[in-house]
Motif scaffolding. Structure first.
Motif, PDB file in Angstrom:
ATOM      1  N   LYS A   1     -10.839-111.096 -44.384  1.00  0.00           N
ATOM      2  CA  LYS A   1     -10.819-112.078 -43.261  1.00  0.00           C
ATOM      3  C   LYS A   1     -11.017-111.511 -41.858  1.00  0.00           C
ATOM      4  N   LEU A   2     -11.278-112.328 -41.280  1.00  0.00           N
ATOM      5  CA  LEU A   2     -11.054-112.155 -39.537  1.00  0.00           C
ATOM      6  C   LEU A   2      -9.978-112.602 -39.456  1.00  0.00           C
ATOM      7  N   PRO A   3      -9.001-111.834 -38.862  1.00  0.00           N
ATOM      8  CA  PRO A   3      -7.672-112.388 -38.410  1.00  0.00           C
ATOM      9  C   PRO A   3      -7.759-113.138 -37.280  1.00  0.00           C
ATOM     10  N   MET A   4      -6.766-114.267 -37.256  1.00  0.00           N
ATOM     11  CA  MET A   4      -6.780-115.391 -36.167  1.00  0.00           C
ATOM     12  C   MET A   4      -5.318-114.919 -35.729  1.00  0.00           C
ATOM     13  N   ARG A   5      -5.273-114.808 -34.389  1.00  0.00           N
ATOM     14  CA  ARG A   5      -3.983-114.604 -33.535  1.00  0.00           C
ATOM     15  C   ARG A   5      -3.276-115.894 -33.465  1.00  0.00           C
ATOM     16  N   SER A   6      -4.103-116.951 -33.253  1.00  0.00           N
ATOM     17  CA  SER A   6      -3.526-118.469 -32.964  1.00  0.00           C
ATOM     18  C   SER A   6      -3.423-119.290 -34.252  1.00  0.00           C
ATOM     19  N   THR A   7      -2.299-120.060 -34.447  1.00  0.00           N
ATOM     20  CA  THR A   7      -2.132-120.604 -35.569  1.00  0.00           C
ATOM     21  C   THR A   7      -3.135-121.872 -35.124  1.00  0.00           C
ATOM     22  N   GLN A   8      -3.639-122.390 -33.973  1.00  0.00           N
ATOM     23  CA  GLN A   8      -4.348-123.377 -33.728  1.00  0.00           C
ATOM     24  C   GLN A   8      -5.987-123.569 -34.123  1.00  0.00           C
ATOM     25  N   VAL A   9      -6.274-122.078 -34.560  1.00  0.00           N
ATOM     26  CA  VAL A   9      -7.465-121.957 -35.015  1.00  0.00           C
ATOM     27  C   VAL A   9      -7.868-121.717 -36.615  1.00  0.00           C
ATOM     28  N   ARG A  10      -8.390-122.358 -37.209  1.00  0.00           N
ATOM     29  CA  ARG A  10      -8.372-122.177 -38.875  1.00  0.00           C
ATOM     30  C   ARG A  10      -9.366-121.129 -39.111  1.00  0.00           C
ATOM     31  N   SER A  11     -10.629-121.250 -38.424  1.00  0.00           N
ATOM     32  CA  SER A  11     -11.524-120.471 -38.735  1.00  0.00           C
ATOM     33  C   SER A  11     -12.705-120.515 -37.602  1.00  0.00           C
ATOM     34  N   LEU A  12     -13.541-119.342 -37.594  1.00  0.00           N
ATOM     35  CA  LEU A  12     -14.530-119.665 -36.401  1.00  0.00           C
ATOM     36  C   LEU A  12     -15.807-120.265 -37.030  1.00  0.00           C
ATOM     37  N   ASN A  13     -16.859-120.304 -36.187  1.00  0.00           N
ATOM     38  CA  ASN A  13     -18.150-120.761 -36.366  1.00  0.00           C
ATOM     39  C   ASN A  13     -18.789-119.765 -37.116  1.00  0.00           C
ATOM     40  N   LEU A  14     -19.377-120.261 -38.222  1.00  0.00           N
ATOM     41  CA  LEU A  14     -20.225-119.203 -39.121  1.00  0.00           C
ATOM     42  C   LEU A  14     -20.994-117.978 -38.390  1.00  0.00           C
ATOM     43  N   ALA A  15     -21.868-118.243 -37.394  1.00  0.00           N
ATOM     44  CA  ALA A  15     -22.392-117.460 -36.896  1.00  0.00           C
ATOM     45  C   ALA A  15     -21.806-116.506 -35.944  1.00  0.00           C
ATOM     46  N   ASN A  16     -20.524-116.993 -35.349  1.00  0.00           N
ATOM     47  CA  ASN A  16     -19.735-115.988 -34.703  1.00  0.00           C
ATOM     48  C   ASN A  16     -18.941-115.126 -35.838  1.00  0.00           C
ATOM     49  N   THR A  17     -18.625-115.656 -36.749  1.00  0.00           N
ATOM     50  CA  THR A  17     -17.999-114.930 -37.968  1.00  0.00           C
ATOM     51  C   THR A  17     -18.970-113.588 -38.280  1.00  0.00           C
ATOM     52  N   VAL A  18     -20.321-113.960 -38.733  1.00  0.00           N
ATOM     53  CA  VAL A  18     -21.139-113.028 -38.970  1.00  0.00           C
ATOM     54  C   VAL A  18     -21.307-111.906 -37.862  1.00  0.00           C
ATOM     55  N   ALA A  19     -21.559-112.505 -36.792  1.00  0.00           N
ATOM     56  CA  ALA A  19     -21.831-111.579 -35.746  1.00  0.00           C
ATOM     57  C   ALA A  19     -20.609-110.317 -35.624  1.00  0.00           C
ATOM     58  N   ALA A  20     -19.314-110.936 -35.692  1.00  0.00           N
ATOM     59  CA  ALA A  20     -18.128-110.210 -35.570  1.00  0.00           C
ATOM     60  C   ALA A  20     -18.212-109.283 -36.712  1.00  0.00           C
ATOM     61  N   ALA A  21     -18.245-109.743 -37.981  1.00  0.00           N
ATOM     62  CA  ALA A  21     -18.310-109.021 -39.222  1.00  0.00           C
ATOM     63  C   ALA A  21     -19.469-107.887 -39.131  1.00  0.00           C
ATOM     64  N   ALA A  22     -20.706-108.235 -38.927  1.00  0.00           N
ATOM     65  CA  ALA A  22     -21.703-107.371 -38.850  1.00  0.00           C
ATOM     66  C   ALA A  22     -21.541-106.157 -37.786  1.00  0.00           C
ATOM     67  N   TYR A  23     -20.986-106.379 -36.764  1.00  0.00           N
ATOM     68  CA  TYR A  23     -20.813-105.403 -35.616  1.00  0.00           C
ATOM     69  C   TYR A  23     -19.663-104.458 -36.288  1.00  0.00           C
ATOM     70  N   GLN A  24     -18.590-104.866 -36.978  1.00  0.00           N
ATOM     71  CA  GLN A  24     -17.725-103.987 -37.294  1.00  0.00           C
ATOM     72  C   GLN A  24     -18.250-103.141 -38.461  1.00  0.00           C
ATOM     73  N   ALA A  25     -19.028-103.968 -39.417  1.00  0.00           N
ATOM     74  CA  ALA A  25     -19.721-103.119 -40.589  1.00  0.00           C
ATOM     75  C   ALA A  25     -20.322-101.687 -40.011  1.00  0.00           C
ATOM     76  N   VAL A  26     -21.177-101.788 -39.116  1.00  0.00           N
ATOM     77  CA  VAL A  26     -22.103-101.025 -38.719  1.00  0.00           C
ATOM     78  C   VAL A  26     -21.518 -99.985 -37.822  1.00  0.00           C
ATOM     79  N   ARG A  27     -20.356-100.364 -37.229  1.00  0.00           N
ATOM     80  CA  ARG A  27     -19.707 -99.540 -36.191  1.00  0.00           C
ATOM     81  C   ARG A  27     -19.760 -98.203 -36.532  1.00  0.00           C
ATOM     82  N   ALA A  28     -19.587 -97.567 -37.743  1.00  0.00           N
ATOM     83  CA  ALA A  28     -19.504 -96.292 -38.233  1.00  0.00           C
ATOM     84  C   ALA A  28     -20.535 -95.862 -38.570  1.00  0.00           C
ATOM     85  N   HIS A  29     -21.925 -96.536 -38.259  1.00  0.00           N
ATOM     86  CA  HIS A  29     -23.159 -96.025 -38.686  1.00  0.00           C
ATOM     87  C   HIS A  29     -24.045 -95.965 -37.418  1.00  0.00           C
ATOM     88  N   LEU A  30     -23.576 -96.490 -36.533  1.00  0.00           N
ATOM     89  CA  LEU A  30     -24.492 -96.632 -35.187  1.00  0.00           C
ATOM     90  C   LEU A  30     -24.564 -95.149 -34.371  1.00  0.00           C
TER      91      LEU A  30
END
Length: 151
Positions: free
Chosen positions: A122-151
């Motif tokens: 999961k993407l951690p949420m620091r605020s209890t006011q937000v349950r989840s992010l928009n799908l496109a935003n979540t994908v972008a965050a996850a994609a950059y994290q996944a490729v970080r070691a391979h850039l």
């Protein structure tokens, strides 16, 4: 190559934006049917801008067809779910990872989650006011994290 897998996406604009992220990071976009829109929908292409022609797009009629064709190893699979126990910062993503995301309204179907509990992140949420992010935003965050070691 890392692949983004959208399981039954519902909103064409999100899929278009995800496609643009895939082009930016040289990733494959895999769509698992049924889709909540026609892939030819102008809203998909408008969100993907003029990058849509460069997307490496693969479509499968079902999750089962995807699994049969790709037969991913356990260490390649990362299913993004808001209730997962493990943060997406923890794994070491292989260069050939599959980052899997569910429908905007319902997430990844329960049978798929049940079969891959060890792959949930999961993407951690620091605020209890937000349950989840928009799908496109979540994908972008996850994609950059996944490729970080391979850039």
């Amino acid at each position: 190559m890392t692949s983004i897998v959208l399981v039954q996406p519902e909103i064409p604009g999100n899929t278009g934006a995800v496609g643009r992220t895939c082009v930016a990071l040289d990733m494959e976009l895999i769509l698992i049917h049924p889709l909540g829109f026609e892939i030819s929908d102008k809203r998909v292409k408008r969100s993907g801008l003029d990058y849509w022609q460069h997307i490496r797009l693969v479509e499968f009629g079902s999750w089962e067809a995807f699994m049969a064709d790709r037969a991913p190893r356990g260490d390649q699979m990362f299913l993004f779910e808001e209730f997962a126990a493990r943060s997406f910062y923890e794994p070491d993503y292989p260069a050939d990872a599959y980052l899997v995301f569910g429908r905007e309204t319902k997430g990844i179907p329960e049978p798929i989650l049940a079969a891959h509990r060890e792959a949930l992140v999961k993407l951690p949420m620091r605020s209890t006011q937000v349950r989840s992010l928009n799908l496109a935003n979540t994908v972008a965050a996850a994609a950059y994290q996944a490729v970080r070691a391979h850039l």
